[in-house]
Design an enzyme around this catalytic site. Structure first.
Site, mmCIF file in Angstrom:
data_model
loop_
_atom_site.group_PDB
_atom_site.id
_atom_site.type_symbol
_atom_site.label_atom_id
_atom_site.label_comp_id
_atom_site.label_asym_id
_atom_site.label_seq_id
_atom_site.Cartn_x
_atom_site.Cartn_y
_atom_site.Cartn_z
ATOM 1 N N HIS A 76 93.431 50.056 56.714
ATOM 2 C CA HIS A 76 93.715 51.251 55.898
ATOM 3 C C HIS A 76 94.099 52.464 56.751
ATOM 4 O O HIS A 76 94.044 53.595 56.274
ATOM 5 C CB HIS A 76 92.507 51.591 55.017
ATOM 6 C CG HIS A 76 92.251 50.570 53.931
ATOM 7 N ND1 HIS A 76 91.103 50.536 53.177
ATOM 8 C CD2 HIS A 76 93.008 49.536 53.482
ATOM 9 C CE1 HIS A 76 91.167 49.536 52.301
ATOM 10 N NE2 HIS A 76 92.314 48.906 52.473
ATOM 11 N N TYR A 79 91.603 65.176 53.828
ATOM 12 C CA TYR A 79 91.575 64.418 55.096
ATOM 13 C C TYR A 79 91.170 65.294 56.280
ATOM 14 O O TYR A 79 90.596 64.786 57.237
ATOM 15 C CB TYR A 79 92.898 63.683 55.325
ATOM 16 C CG TYR A 79 93.016 62.503 54.393
ATOM 17 C CD1 TYR A 79 92.287 61.336 54.631
ATOM 18 C CD2 TYR A 79 93.784 62.567 53.241
ATOM 19 C CE1 TYR A 79 92.343 60.276 53.745
ATOM 20 C CE2 TYR A 79 93.843 61.504 52.349
ATOM 21 C CZ TYR A 79 93.120 60.368 52.608
ATOM 22 O OH TYR A 79 93.156 59.315 51.727
ATOM 23 N N GLU A 114 73.488 46.491 48.770
ATOM 24 C CA GLU A 114 73.265 45.807 47.489
ATOM 25 C C GLU A 114 74.380 44.777 47.331
ATOM 26 O O GLU A 114 75.410 44.893 48.011
ATOM 27 C CB GLU A 114 73.287 46.810 46.341
ATOM 28 C CG GLU A 114 74.544 47.644 46.319
ATOM 29 C CD GLU A 114 74.431 48.882 45.432
ATOM 30 O OE1 GLU A 114 75.475 49.313 44.919
ATOM 31 O OE2 GLU A 114 73.312 49.395 45.276
#
Ligand code: APR
Length: 238
Positions: A107, A54, A201
Site C-alpha cells: 500500500h 497524511y 481478535e
C-alpha cells in the site's frame, strides 16, 4: 529460491508503537472519512484535506518506534536470511527501522512522495502541500506515495509468486476486510502452506487459517516467531 515464509502485516502490528488502526473502535476511519482521504476522487475534490491527513500520519510515524513484534520478525530475517518475506499493508517504516530488509509495501509508504503527472518518486518532506511542485517536471501534482482505494496495490506479481511458493503464511494485525490482502490466505493454502493468524481478535477470514493465536502483537509474535524460526521445513498442510 522463493521465501519459505511469507508474513502479511497490518495496522495491528504497529498499534502498540502508537500508530492508529483503521477499523477498531476510535480507528482512523471514524474521524477521517475514507472516501474523502483515501481515494483518487477524494484527492481530486480536496487535495489539502488529503495532505493534512497524511501529514499527520507522517508526523505520527516519525515520532514512533518499532516494537517487540517488528523486532522479532527482523531477528528472524537476520538469523535466516532469505527465508522470510514481509508483505505489509502498513505505510510506516517500522519493519525497516527494526532491521527487516525483505519488505514489500503493497500500500505504499507515507515517507515517500509521488508525482501524479510524471510518476517521479522522491522522499516526502515532513509536510506536503497541494502547491508543491514535482522536483522532476515542476507540475503541482504531488501526492503521498500511498495506494488508495480503487488503485492497484504495488508489486502484486512478486507477492503472488511468493504466496505460491511458500511453506508458511502468517497474517499479523490485520482485520481481513481489505482485498486483495484478505485473499492471500486462500492463495497460500492452495499452494499447501500452513497458515497462521496472529491478531487481537479473529479477523473476517480467521476461519481460513489452520491456526489462530489471539493477543496483542508484542506479546504473541515474539514467542511464536522464536518457535517457528527453530522449526525444520514441514510437509505441505492440507
Ligand atoms: N496486536 C495485534 N493486533 C491488533 C492490535 C495489537 N496490539 N491492535 C489491533 N489489532 C488488530 C485489530 O483487531 C484488527 O483486526 O489489528 C487489526 C487492524 O485492522 P484494520 O484497522 O482494518 O487495519 P488493516 O487490516 O491493516 O487495514 C488494511 O485498510 O484502510 C486500509 O490501507 C489501509 O492498509 C490498510 C488496510
Amino acid at each position: 529460491m522463493p521465501p519459505r515464509v511469507v508474513i502479511l502485516t497490518g495496522a495491528g502490528i504497529s498499534a502498540e508503537s502508537g500508530l492508529g488502526t483503521f477499523r477498531d473502535a476510535g480507528g482512523l476511519w471514524a474521524d477521517w472519512p475514507l472516501a474523502d482521504v483515501a481515494t483518487p476522487e477524494g484527492f481530486a475534490r480536496n487535495p489539502a484535506l488529503v495532505h493534512e491527513f497524511y501529514n499527520a500520519r507522517r508526523r505520527n510515524v516519525l515520532d514512533s518506534h518499532p516494537n517487540a513484534a517488528h523486532e522479532a520478525l527482523a531477528m528472524w530475517e537476520m538469523d535466516r536470511a532469505g527465508e522470510i518475506l514481509i508483505v505489509t499493508q502498513n505505510i510506516d517504516d517500522l519493519h525497516e527501522r527494526a532491521g527487516s530488509r525483505a519488505v514489500i509495501h503493497m500500500h505504499g509508504e507515507v515517507l515517500g512522495a509521488l508525482c501524479a503527472a510524471c510518476g517521479a518518486r522522491w522522499p516526502a518532506p515532513e509536510r506536503m502541500d497541494p502547491a508543491d511542485p514535482c522536483p522532476a517536471c515542476r507540475a503541482p501534482a504531488t501526492r503521498p506515495d500511498v495506494v488508495w482505494f480503487g488503485e492497484m496495490p504495488y508489486r502484486m506479481d512478486a507477492i503472488e509468486a511468493a504466496l505460491s511458493g511458500c511453506e508458511l503464511f502468517a497474517a499479523i494485525g490485520t482485520s481481513g476486510q481489505v482485498w486483495p490482502a484478505a485473499g492471500f490466505v486462500e492463495r497460500a493454502r492452495a499452494a499447501g502452506a500452513r497458515c497462521v493468524e496472529l491478531n487481537l481478535e479473529p479477523s473476517a477470514v480467521a476461519h481460513r487459517f489452520h491456526e489462530v493465536r489471539l493477543g496483542p502483537a508484542t506479546r504473541i509474535v515474539p514467542d511464536w516467531a522464536a518457535a517457528e524460526r527453530g522449526r525444520p521445513p514441514q510437509p505441505a498442510a492440507g
